[in-house]
Design an enzyme around this catalytic site. Sequence first.
Site, short mmCIF file in Angstrom:
data_model
loop_
_atom_site.label_atom_id
_atom_site.label_comp_id
_atom_site.label_asym_id
_atom_site.label_seq_id
_atom_site.Cartn_x
_atom_site.Cartn_y
_atom_site.Cartn_z
N ALA A 1 38.62 43.04 41.86
CA ALA A 1 38.67 43.97 43.10
C ALA A 1 39.59 43.66 43.99
O ALA A 1 40.18 42.65 44.11
CB ALA A 1 36.92 43.98 43.73
N GLN B 1 39.41 43.34 47.22
CA GLN B 1 39.15 42.02 48.11
C GLN B 1 38.95 40.56 47.27
O GLN B 1 38.00 39.69 47.71
CB GLN B 1 38.09 42.04 49.27
CG GLN B 1 38.76 43.08 50.35
CD GLN B 1 40.06 42.26 50.88
OE1 GLN B 1 39.85 40.90 51.03
NE2 GLN B 1 41.01 43.08 51.46
N SER B 2 39.28 40.64 46.01
CA SER B 2 38.79 39.46 45.03
C SER B 2 39.10 38.05 45.52
O SER B 2 40.37 37.85 45.88
CB SER B 2 39.36 39.85 43.75
OG SER B 2 39.41 38.79 42.80
N ASN B 3 38.27 37.02 45.63
CA ASN B 3 38.76 35.81 46.14
C ASN B 3 39.19 35.03 45.07
O ASN B 3 40.01 34.08 45.14
CB ASN B 3 37.46 35.23 46.66
CG ASN B 3 36.77 35.70 47.69
OD1 ASN B 3 37.29 35.87 48.95
ND2 ASN B 3 35.45 36.29 47.52
N CYS C 1 41.20 36.39 42.71
CA CYS C 1 42.53 36.71 42.74
C CYS C 1 43.50 35.87 43.75
O CYS C 1 44.45 35.39 43.48
CB CYS C 1 42.85 38.38 42.71
SG CYS C 1 42.29 39.09 41.40
#
Length: 336
Positions: free
Chosen positions: A71, A73-75, A77
């Site tokens: 997503a 706001q992927s942590n 990533c």
Amino acid sequence: MKELSRIHIAHLPTPVEFLPALTQILKGPKLWIKRDDQTGLACGGNKTRKLEFLLAQAQAQGARTLITGGAVQSNHCRQTAAAAAKMGLDCILVLSLSQKQSRLPALSGNLLLDRILNAEIRWSSREEREQTLQKVYEECLHQGRKPFLIPYGGSNPIGAAGYAYAMRELIEQQKHWSELSSLDWIIVASSSGGTQAGLVAGAKLFGYRGKILGISIDETEESLKKKVATLATEVCALLGEPYEISPQEILVNDRFLGQGYGVLGEAEINAILTFARKEGVLLDPVYTGRAAAGMLALIQERKFSQDENILFWHTGGMPALFADGYQRILRQHTET
Ligand SMILES: *Cc1c(COP(=O)(O)O)cnc(C)c1O
């Protein structure tokens, strides 16, 4: 038991702390916290443990470019981008937009950190994210960039094995805390299921006898249980122990899905403010805020007895507090 090869990018062991104020206010079980928000890599989080094993595999294959998705706001990533930077690899992130988003999101929170860490961003709709990921992979292959594909959330058996070893770490820490010797519950946010699956596999392999409850972030109990059981069985096999783990052995609660994935509601806001103001612990709007809200609700419903010990496994995610959308909501709740 096999030891998988790993690289060392996490600050381990992460601390275990008692939460005295919350324990007292809730008049409930004794509350503890495992600080995997402090794994150290570019704001930390649970994906760093998975990446220690995924990157060892990437390195063994001579990879030069890490590709993963998530997503906006992927942590996962953000931590992958940081790991790539540290290892001198390129990183391409396929980020998916929901249909409602007509423009590209502003660089804030994790997305800003992705760019500071020099990840290339490719945009995709949610529906096409698998194809986009595959397309980017093929492209890199043809360009001789030696790509290595990391699944969503780092949740394949190799990544999830990071949490089997995390369970071993906790069992080791328990030996130094007499109060913790009878740890009855571990409560953790569960989404792609890798963290919970690793913990379940680790419990089997290293002998933790308490319960492991996953608070579902975005999925029904039935489907998440299946996913976690399958992955936990695969982790055991990978580590050389042929245990079969069935969905009935997995504990999942899906009562706290709120308005859907990533939607910050009253329950999550209340949990974020409570942990911050009583314990100085920062939760995140998507995962740990929701899992903690679930835990607080269950304690208030007296699901646990007062002499039990509960450990909340903090999985990180703090940078999302500073994402434009979440920041705006949190501001409304804190402006005096
Ligand atoms: C990814 C993530 C989770 C969920 O972990 P899974 O292994 O995908 O179930 C929980 N909390 C945070 C902060 C995360 O970034």
